[in-house]
Enzyme design. Sequence first.
Site, PDB file in Angstrom:
ATOM      1  N   CYS B  47       0.933  -1.314   0.081  1.00  0.00           N
ATOM      2  CA  CYS B  47       0.050   0.038   0.155  1.00  0.00           C
ATOM      3  C   CYS B  47       0.861   1.195   0.036  1.00  0.00           C
ATOM      4  O   CYS B  47       2.162   1.290  -0.113  1.00  0.00           O
ATOM      5  CB  CYS B  47      -0.870  -0.038   1.326  1.00  0.00           C
ATOM      6  SG  CYS B  47       0.041   0.142   2.733  1.00  0.00           S
ATOM      7  N   CYS B  50       3.404   1.509   2.696  1.00  0.00           N
ATOM      8  CA  CYS B  50       4.616   0.527   2.391  1.00  0.00           C
ATOM      9  C   CYS B  50       5.537   1.386   1.580  1.00  0.00           C
ATOM     10  O   CYS B  50       6.834   1.454   1.797  1.00  0.00           O
ATOM     11  CB  CYS B  50       4.222  -0.646   1.606  1.00  0.00           C
ATOM     12  SG  CYS B  50       3.281  -1.756   2.509  1.00  0.00           S
ATOM     13  N   ASP B 466       2.655 -35.064  -3.305  1.00  0.00           N
ATOM     14  CA  ASP B 466       3.789 -35.277  -2.749  1.00  0.00           C
ATOM     15  C   ASP B 466       3.674 -35.472  -1.230  1.00  0.00           C
ATOM     16  O   ASP B 466       2.422 -34.739  -0.707  1.00  0.00           O
ATOM     17  CB  ASP B 466       4.829 -33.905  -2.996  1.00  0.00           C
ATOM     18  CG  ASP B 466       6.003 -33.947  -2.090  1.00  0.00           C
ATOM     19  OD1 ASP B 466       6.683 -34.981  -1.924  1.00  0.00           O
ATOM     20  OD2 ASP B 466       6.297 -32.951  -1.437  1.00  0.00           O
ATOM     21  N   ASP B 644       5.703 -29.364  -3.414  1.00  0.00           N
ATOM     22  CA  ASP B 644       6.382 -27.988  -2.994  1.00  0.00           C
ATOM     23  C   ASP B 644       7.886 -28.027  -3.069  1.00  0.00           C
ATOM     24  O   ASP B 644       8.457 -27.007  -2.996  1.00  0.00           O
ATOM     25  CB  ASP B 644       5.789 -27.528  -1.497  1.00  0.00           C
ATOM     26  CG  ASP B 644       6.448 -28.637  -0.482  1.00  0.00           C
ATOM     27  OD1 ASP B 644       6.725 -29.618  -0.581  1.00  0.00           O
ATOM     28  OD2 ASP B 644       6.644 -27.881   0.612  1.00  0.00           O
ATOM     29  N   ASP B 648      10.286 -31.875  -6.267  1.00  0.00           N
ATOM     30  CA  ASP B 648       8.946 -32.161  -6.901  1.00  0.00           C
ATOM     31  C   ASP B 648       8.990 -31.234  -8.071  1.00  0.00           C
ATOM     32  O   ASP B 648       8.090 -31.485  -9.097  1.00  0.00           O
ATOM     33  CB  ASP B 648       7.873 -31.536  -6.193  1.00  0.00           C
ATOM     34  CG  ASP B 648       7.811 -32.453  -4.712  1.00  0.00           C
ATOM     35  OD1 ASP B 648       7.572 -33.848  -4.842  1.00  0.00           O
ATOM     36  OD2 ASP B 648       7.403 -31.747  -3.863  1.00  0.00           O
TER      37      ASP B 648
END
Lengths: 48, 720
Positions: B47, B50, B466, B644, B648
């Site tokens: 935003c 930030c 996985d 993940d 994988d």
Amino acid sequence: MDIMIVLIPIAVLMGLVGLFAFFWSLRSGQYDDLEGAKHRILIDEDEG
Amino acid sequence: MALAASGCPSGLAAPAPEIPRADPAAFVRRDAEGRDALELLVQGARCAGCISKIERGLLDLPGVIEARLNLSTGRLRVAWRAGALAPARISQKLHDLGYAAQPFDPDAANAQADHEGKFLLRCLAVAGFAAMNIMMFSVPIWAGHGEMGEATRTLLHWVSAFIAVPAAMYAAQPFFRSAWQALRARRANMDVPISLAVVLTLGVSISETWRQGAHAYFDGVTMLLFFLLIGRYLDHRLRERARTAARDLLALQAVSAARIGADGAIDAVPAQALQPGDLIQIAPGERAPVDGVVIEGESELDRAMLTGETAPQSVRVGMRIHAGVINLSQRLVMRAEARAGESSVAELARLIEMGEQRRARFVRIIDKAAALYVPVVHTMAALTFLGWLAGPALLQAFGYDVAEAGVRIAILNAAAVLIITCPCALGLAAPAVQVVATGRLFQRGVLVKSGDALERLAEIDTVVFDKTGTLTLGQPRLVDGPSGETLQQAALMARASRHPLSRALAHAAGPGPAIAVRELPGVGLEAERDGAPMRLGKRSFAAPDAAGAPADGAAELWFAHGDAPPVRFAFEDAMRADVGPVIAALKQRGLAVELVSGDRLVAVQSAARAAGIETWRSDISPAGKVAHLEALRAAGKKPLMIGDGLNDAPALAAAHASVAPGAALEASQAAADLVIQVRCLRLWLKRLMLRKPRGGACGKICSFRRSIILSPRRLPQPGF
């Protein structure tokens, strides 16, 4: 209808001005961060 | 320092987690104005607060001249007076502000400039300009039909032609190029009829204007191009976003390494610059940048991302370690044995690339439609032409009086068929639907990486999971052991250690004090309390003579205090709470569910049993996972891979469709079709599978497109 000789170039020229204004804004990077631009207006420059 | 809120002040994004930070010094470049400049990828900025927090915070640092955050891409550019500042202070400052920032290779970043997108935008602007200005001349012609003099009408037509011809030649380039490429490859795509329609209509209009005819169609051509370019640009944006995400991840692979020079000084260099023989220091919490051999130190490694194995592996001097493993407890010095491009991670990258090439052969639904559509349309136009050529002549032969006939009328009518059937609805509707669908999914935390991912997702019939990090949390949890006073005493020691099992123990005990411990790498912790020694660690270390303890292969810690009998804490990689219902729901939809993991047999077996999955395999290497998916595909199945880990990633790329959770490693996110940012497994699968019974987004595209194609064209074509 002689006036058309004047009006047609003026109309097309105005369109071209708009087109080149868009090209300029594209080239100068004004569309690179649309997300940031909408938030930056909220930042108060004077503060802090 | 005043205690400011960490991270986004609006609370839109959570403060950055503790990640291994690399010294950005290796990525500083001297810019054209003689300043030092650094590009960083900032995570967690959302935003206006930030932006100002980050930019002002950095400008407060001495010597910083420019700090500009691009909120759309998350890229931050910082420039400072040459030599005025240590680059590490910038990442430290960002970290203090609560944002994660990683440097990336500016060369990789510069390659990302979106020239194609800008060209499409310029084409769109030219087509829009031409369409509007020509309409300005066309409306008077239509309004004054029958009253306007022939000379005035022809003048207006000529003005239109002077705008339309150059504009169309410029704006239609994307279509011409693509059509030419397709024709050269002896295929037909959507751009072939589009190009033909544009050229033919321009030609007919110019010849009509030359003949001082009543109708010209310059407005139609430019407007057609304008609408088609909108679709083309939307489509490009969608693919560009996915590509940028993938390339950002690649640029982030530009990790730096702490190289030890000949004089013993440590300097940060990009991992790509490492040569075999270089000495590299790996602090606890850092990743090994390349393959190599340990020459100093003793520690434990987390290899879960590489192999799916959850138990830490201890390393000593002389052992080989692979790029990508995380050092857990003690400082290590390794000697590099391969360049970054030859390390085991690069091998995985090659597997990923192979999978992606295979997937690129998937024929998108829109191209399938084009293959059917184009021949039909062109046959119809040809028949129209022949019919108008032969028909009037035939009628005249039978004695009918036909006013107009000839080649001109035949061409005009054939062009009319081509323009009316011009697939602008397809070109506009399909990308529009994909943009809307991906936009909605994005709001719900699903990032769609490629436009055809939704089409492929709708076709799957097998789901391959996985284990580590997907079905399980990927972190050990205390499952068995004493509680109360003993647990609290063990936790006193555990809190002082960074070891995953110690962390899990400390987590189970809750917050509390820690005591000073001596850490023996690969063995355990030692301390003294109430005059008696305390030990926490391996069985051989803390409880060498404990008998009758179960040996079930689970990760364990033993705790001994003085003369009291040692106690055992057992840990397990805990299942996500909602796995069971999710698997059941998948099966109910008629999908086959499998579990494929690189972990040990015992761990996989118990996970499969707990999840209710009958088909499972353990000890599978990354290449083995790919082979398994290949076998499934060879058997005619369409597998969806969910995983993940780095191990994988090749399988994610090889599967028919793939999903990676938001917490996954970057390489896996880059390889997957969809990245899902929701923590809860059930939530994210529900979101995906909801689409299945309705034929997925692809079904939606079909119906949307059907309705557009079947509805009459709305572009003004008064001449036809």
